[in-house]
Design a protein around this motif. Structure first.
Motif, mmCIF file in Angstrom:
data_model
loop_
_atom_site.group_PDB
_atom_site.id
_atom_site.type_symbol
_atom_site.label_atom_id
_atom_site.label_comp_id
_atom_site.label_asym_id
_atom_site.label_seq_id
_atom_site.Cartn_x
_atom_site.Cartn_y
_atom_site.Cartn_z
ATOM 1 N N ASN A 25 0.680 -1.348 0.343
ATOM 2 C CA ASN A 25 0.104 0.365 -0.431
ATOM 3 C C ASN A 25 0.864 1.103 0.338
ATOM 4 O O ASN A 25 0.410 2.372 0.111
ATOM 5 C CB ASN A 25 -1.093 0.117 1.539
ATOM 6 N N TYR A 28 0.596 3.799 -2.607
ATOM 7 C CA TYR A 28 -1.185 4.702 -2.886
ATOM 8 C C TYR A 28 -0.918 5.880 -1.853
ATOM 9 O O TYR A 28 -1.329 6.859 -1.688
ATOM 10 C CB TYR A 28 -1.532 3.575 -3.368
ATOM 11 N N SER A 48 -7.730 7.396 -6.539
ATOM 12 C CA SER A 48 -8.492 5.890 -6.130
ATOM 13 C C SER A 48 -9.095 5.400 -7.211
ATOM 14 O O SER A 48 -9.532 3.743 -7.051
ATOM 15 C CB SER A 48 -9.985 6.782 -5.463
ATOM 16 N N ILE A 51 -7.190 2.918 -8.484
ATOM 17 C CA ILE A 51 -6.652 1.550 -7.577
ATOM 18 C C ILE A 51 -8.157 0.788 -7.518
ATOM 19 O O ILE A 51 -7.387 -0.390 -7.998
ATOM 20 C CB ILE A 51 -6.532 2.319 -5.677
ATOM 21 N N TYR A 52 -8.994 1.357 -7.254
ATOM 22 C CA TYR A 52 -9.812 0.719 -7.728
ATOM 23 C C TYR A 52 -10.908 -0.160 -8.780
ATOM 24 O O TYR A 52 -11.644 -1.726 -8.738
ATOM 25 C CB TYR A 52 -11.613 1.057 -7.610
ATOM 26 N N ARG A 61 -11.114 -3.724 -0.909
ATOM 27 C CA ARG A 61 -12.159 -1.771 -1.440
ATOM 28 C C ARG A 61 -12.148 -1.163 -0.168
ATOM 29 O O ARG A 61 -11.856 -0.047 0.408
ATOM 30 C CB ARG A 61 -13.284 -1.773 -2.481
ATOM 31 N N VAL A 64 -8.929 0.105 0.767
ATOM 32 C CA VAL A 64 -8.469 1.420 -0.335
ATOM 33 C C VAL A 64 -9.308 2.559 0.653
ATOM 34 O O VAL A 64 -8.464 3.696 0.869
ATOM 35 C CB VAL A 64 -8.526 1.118 -0.931
ATOM 36 N N SER A 65 -10.659 2.854 0.700
ATOM 37 C CA SER A 65 -11.005 3.625 1.249
ATOM 38 C C SER A 65 -10.909 3.634 3.110
ATOM 39 O O SER A 65 -10.770 5.568 2.704
ATOM 40 C CB SER A 65 -12.363 3.473 1.001
ATOM 41 N N HIS A 67 -7.867 3.509 4.003
ATOM 42 C CA HIS A 67 -6.273 3.808 4.164
ATOM 43 C C HIS A 67 -6.645 5.778 3.911
ATOM 44 O O HIS A 67 -6.017 6.215 4.685
ATOM 45 C CB HIS A 67 -5.858 3.080 3.010
#
Length: 239
Positions: A25, A28, A48, A51-52, A61, A64-65, A67
């Motif tokens: 990670n 990003y 985003s 990445i998504y 997901r 990621v959100s 983060h």
């Protein structure tokens, strides 16, 4: 604006440079921090989406959100709230356009649900400050003169206590990666030195910190910023 190609190409190059020791990670986290600090918060949505498009499972997901949310929660203390809320809106817009709102975590973070006096966060703030700054901390505080008491308490209880030492989402190293990137992008020599040193004190090798800086420099050049004269980790003593 841009002097170094397409932004997605820059994402790919930063990803290649991000040290594997910092986790998948890291690329990003530093990229999102840099985009905001460099004055391009609307591109957090572009990041985003990039990445998504790769992360297809709901749990991934959500991660990621959360983060990216935590990067922005921390970064307002480093670059200011107007840039950050612009980035939040960009991120939310992209998530809505991709139809992800229903599968992401929209709950209030646990720390805001606690009926806790803000001073209770001071001990962990002090602990993280001492880890990063060690013997350099008191001399830095001493430069603040008659303003020291208020700003020292702000650092200990709020900036570090409430935000930067909160490692429930991002680890200590990931948090310091966000901090270092945001500060480096502003071209601030002394604070950059402190946080290059902080990364080393957290156990990141000199070689890996240098690779992080090369990734940040790619983004800075994309944004049309000069990186000439930036402090380098090899020139920073741990003492």
């Amino acid at each position: 604006m841009s002097t170094v190609g397409n932004l997605e190409d820059v994402f790919q190059e930063v990803r290649k440079k991000a040290p594997r020791s910092l986790g998948d990670n890291a690329w990003y986290l530093l990229t999102s921090s840099a985009l905001v600090s460099l004055g391009h918060p609307n591109e957090v949505g572009s990041l985003s989406k990039y990445i998504y498009n790769e992360v297809k499972d709901t749990e991934g997901r959500k991660r990621v959100s959360l983060h990216l949310r935590d990067v922005l929660m921390k970064e307002w203390t480093l670059v200011g709230i107007p840039l950050v809320i612009t980035a939040v809106a960009s991120l939310a817009k992209t998530e809505k356009e991709l139809g992800l709102e229903g599968e992401l975590d929209g709950d209030l973070s646990e720390k805001w649900q606690k009926d806790t006096n803000i001073a209770s966060y001071t001990p962990r703030g002090i602990s993280f400050l001492q880890t990063l700054y060690a013997q350099n901390l008191t001399p830095i505080f001493a430069t603040w003169g008659s303003h020291r008491a208020d700003f020292e308490q702000l650092e200990k209880a709020v900036i570090y206590g409430l935000y930067l030492s909160d490692h429930t989402v991002l680890s200590a190293v990931e948090s310091e990666l966000v901090i270092l990137t945001a500060i480096m992008c502003q071209g601030l020599a002394a604070p950059t030195t402190w946080h290059l040193r902080g990364m080393r004190r957290l156990g990141v090798s000199e070689e890996d910190v240098e690779e992080v800086q090369k990734g940040v420099e790619l983004l800075a050049r994309w944004a049309g910023r000069t990186t000439e004269g930036w402090v380098r980790v090899k020139d920073v003593s741990l003492e």
